[in-house]
Scaffold this active site. Structure first.
Site, PDB file in Angstrom:
ATOM      1  CG  HIS A  46      -1.140   6.352   3.145  1.00 44.33           C
ATOM      2  ND1 HIS A  46      -1.815   7.164   4.279  1.00 44.33           N
ATOM      3  CD2 HIS A  46      -1.832   6.058   2.428  1.00 44.33           C
ATOM      4  CE1 HIS A  46      -3.048   6.858   3.834  1.00 44.33           C
ATOM      5  NE2 HIS A  46      -3.034   6.165   2.884  1.00 44.33           N
TER       6      HIS A  46
ATOM      7  CB  CYS B 292      -3.744   6.233  -1.330  1.00 43.76           C
ATOM      8  SG  CYS B 292      -4.617   5.619  -0.007  1.00 43.76           S
TER       9      CYS B 292
END
Length: 359
Positions: free
Chosen positions: A250, A156
């Site tokens: 993120h 990810c």
């Protein structure tokens, strides 16, 4: 008729994201849910209920989708492959290799694990970024004598970097990339995860194995498919991956040294043009805006940007010409690790395969 799909690891956090992402899907219908022997034979809601406290361990926003509540969970060995068209695997990496191999002999498997990411005949696909790598499926089938195949998502952390790098790399080339990530605690999973005591009022400056994953995967995703193999992009990536007390999403600070001169207005236009003409426009899970470049210097921010287009848009900001390199740019990106970087990104990949006649 809708394609019949199974979710492996359906009771875990990623499995739950799959359940939500596939709710009322126009092309896919979840017909089988599989998990550990401990959950087998139970209705889904009971399978995620703690037997001691009675707490239903639903880890996604909202409630368990109605269609799943009364579905009976089966063990992995009880999944009926003859009654399926596609498998989504949310199995932990340690067990994923054996399990995904078993199912790929007969069916397409789209996986969130790293078990097959670094195999020569296995592409790491991000819909809209390296769609042409889909053709490696046929090589994989031939090499392994499979009817199906395995397609893993990238890590990810890699997802946001590769998406933002694609238009830059194609238009300006890239020699070196320096990246520092500030990753959400949800990316560590629940088991073992990150303890609240460790991450509260803190930053953890190391995530095991993460940095090498980003280096290898970015080059593979941006590489070229040639003669049945992927030639990795000639890019040197150096990164520092950290864990911060953010729940989801993120953030990454990126410096890119390009081969050719970059002017800020041209770079912004290149990125926006790329987003406007992305190949996945119109697919059910595709965002209205694939990439967004913020002019506000305080963006992107996890709390503000994580729900943009249901977490499927990659946001960029602080886009500037860099002063360290002769040619280059720097920027900050934000990518939702549990949406585009996980289950919903996997569903988008399945939609792309469906449109290409690969399912």
């Amino acid at each position: 008729m809708k394609k019949r799909v199974a979710i492996l690891g359906a009771t875990g956090a990623v499995g739950q994201e799959f359940l939500v992402s596939l709710k009322d899907h126009p092309w896919f219908e979840v017909t089988q849910l599989a998990a550990s022997e401990r959950s087998a034979g139970k209705k889904y809601t009971e399978a995620i209920r703690d037997p001691n406290s009675g707490i239903v361990k639903w880890q996604v926003g909202g409630d368990v989708p109605e269609y799943a509540k009364e579905m009976t969970v089966v063990s992995i060995d009880q999944v009926k492959t003859s009654e399926l068209d596609l498998v989504f695997s949310a199995v932990e990496s340690d067990a994923a290799r054996e399990i995904e191999t078993k199912f790929a002999k007969d069916l397409p498997v789209i996986s969130t694990s790293s078990a097959y990411r670094y195999e020569e005949d296995v592409p790491i696909l991000i819909p809209g970024i390296n769609d042409d790598h889909v053709e490696l499926i046929e090589t994989q089938r031939k090499n392994r004598n499979w009817k199906g195949y395995v397609l893993p998502l990238p890590n990810c952390t890699t997802t946001g970097l590769a998406i933002t790098m694609k238009p830059l790399y194609e238009s300006y080339g890239a020699k070196r990339v320096l990246m520092t990530s500030m990753q959400a605690i949800s990316g560590a999973g629940r088991s073992p995860g990150v303890s609240a005591l460790d991450v509260t009022d803190n930053l953890i400056p190391y995530i095991p194995k993460e940095e090498n994953k980003v280096r290898v995967e970015t080059a593979k995703i941006l590489g070229k498919l040639k003669d049945g193999k992927i030639e990795p992009a000639n890019i040197k990536v150096s990164c520092t991956c950290t864990r911060v007390p953010v729940i989801d999403g993120h953030t990454e600070s990126v410096f890119v040294e390009t081969d050719r001169p970059t002017k800020l207005a041209d770079v912004t236009h290149t990125i926006e043009e790329f987003s406007d003409h992305i190949s996945v426009h119109g697919l059910p899970s595709a965002p209205k805006d694939y990439l967004v470049v913020h002019k506000d210097p305080t963006r992107p921010q996890p709390r503000i940007d994580r729900e943009l287009n249901d977490g499927m848009t990659t946001s960029m900001g602080r886009l500037e010409e860099d002063q360290i390199f002769d040619n280059g740019v720097k920027y900050v990106l934000f990518s939702h690790n549990k949406k585009m970087g996980s289950a919903k990104g996997a569903v988008l990949l399945a939609e792309m395969l469906y449109k290409k006649g690969k399912l």
